[in-house]
Design a protein around this motif. Sequence first.
Motif, PDB file in Angstrom:
ATOM      1  N   GLY A  77      14.648  53.911  22.680  1.00 25.23           N
ATOM      2  CA  GLY A  77      15.647  54.693  21.953  1.00 25.23           C
ATOM      3  C   GLY A  77      16.798  53.854  21.429  1.00 25.23           C
ATOM      4  O   GLY A  77      16.870  52.648  21.650  1.00 25.23           O
ATOM      5  N   GLU A  78      17.698  54.522  20.742  1.00 23.77           N
ATOM      6  CA  GLU A  78      18.903  53.875  20.208  1.00 23.77           C
ATOM      7  C   GLU A  78      19.903  53.670  21.338  1.00 23.77           C
ATOM      8  O   GLU A  78      20.021  54.514  22.224  1.00 23.77           O
ATOM      9  N   THR A  79      20.615  52.563  21.286  1.00 24.20           N
ATOM     10  CA  THR A  79      21.719  52.373  22.230  1.00 24.20           C
ATOM     11  C   THR A  79      22.998  52.846  21.547  1.00 24.20           C
ATOM     12  O   THR A  79      23.224  52.542  20.373  1.00 24.20           O
ATOM     13  N   TRP A  80      23.767  53.628  22.249  1.00 28.37           N
ATOM     14  CA  TRP A  80      25.025  54.158  21.731  1.00 28.37           C
ATOM     15  C   TRP A  80      26.150  53.725  22.651  1.00 28.37           C
ATOM     16  O   TRP A  80      25.991  53.716  23.876  1.00 28.37           O
ATOM     17  N   GLU A  84      30.273  56.536  20.674  1.00 30.12           N
ATOM     18  CA  GLU A  84      29.206  57.056  19.806  1.00 30.12           C
ATOM     19  C   GLU A  84      28.509  58.246  20.466  1.00 30.12           C
ATOM     20  O   GLU A  84      28.208  59.240  19.788  1.00 30.12           O
ATOM     21  N   SER A 125      18.780  55.164  24.622  1.00 33.15           N
ATOM     22  CA  SER A 125      18.501  54.131  25.613  1.00 33.15           C
ATOM     23  C   SER A 125      19.785  53.717  26.306  1.00 33.15           C
ATOM     24  O   SER A 125      20.812  53.511  25.645  1.00 33.15           O
TER      25      SER A 125
END
Length: 159
Positions: A77-80, A84, A125
């Motif tokens: 997944g995307e890391t935020w 964010e 993530s």
Amino acid sequence: MAAGIGCLFVGKCREASLREAADLYALKLSRLARCEVLTVKDAPAACPPAEKSLREGRDLLAKLPPGAVPVILDERGETWSSRELAAKIKAWEDAARSPWFMVGGAYGLSDEVRERAKSGGAMFSLGRITLPHELARVVLLEQLYRAASINKGLPYHHD
């Protein structure tokens, strides 16, 4: 549940210290935001890993409320950043949508759950490291509490 934050976890948190930490952050979060934490049972130990993920995934999806935004914790997944994450939660809530964060069991989430998140939610993530699912639960709940405190303008988070 009206707009708010939901969490779906596989299995009970067996390690007492991690359970206490998860409970602490869930309680703190509940003081700042409408939230609900649900669990599904682990699949039987005799099941092969792929079958465990499949069964647990179906149980997670069965508990996902209609209209919820499925947000899965996944290493792909995307890391935020914390800010964010807070902004994403605020945007969902402003649109009267409830994000439901899902953490799989020891063998992760099924492809069925991943596809559901890709098509109508998000893949998040916590980083490139692998965490035991019970520890991921604690980290997620702390980050949700942090995001809620950011959205409320409280001084918990320091940039």
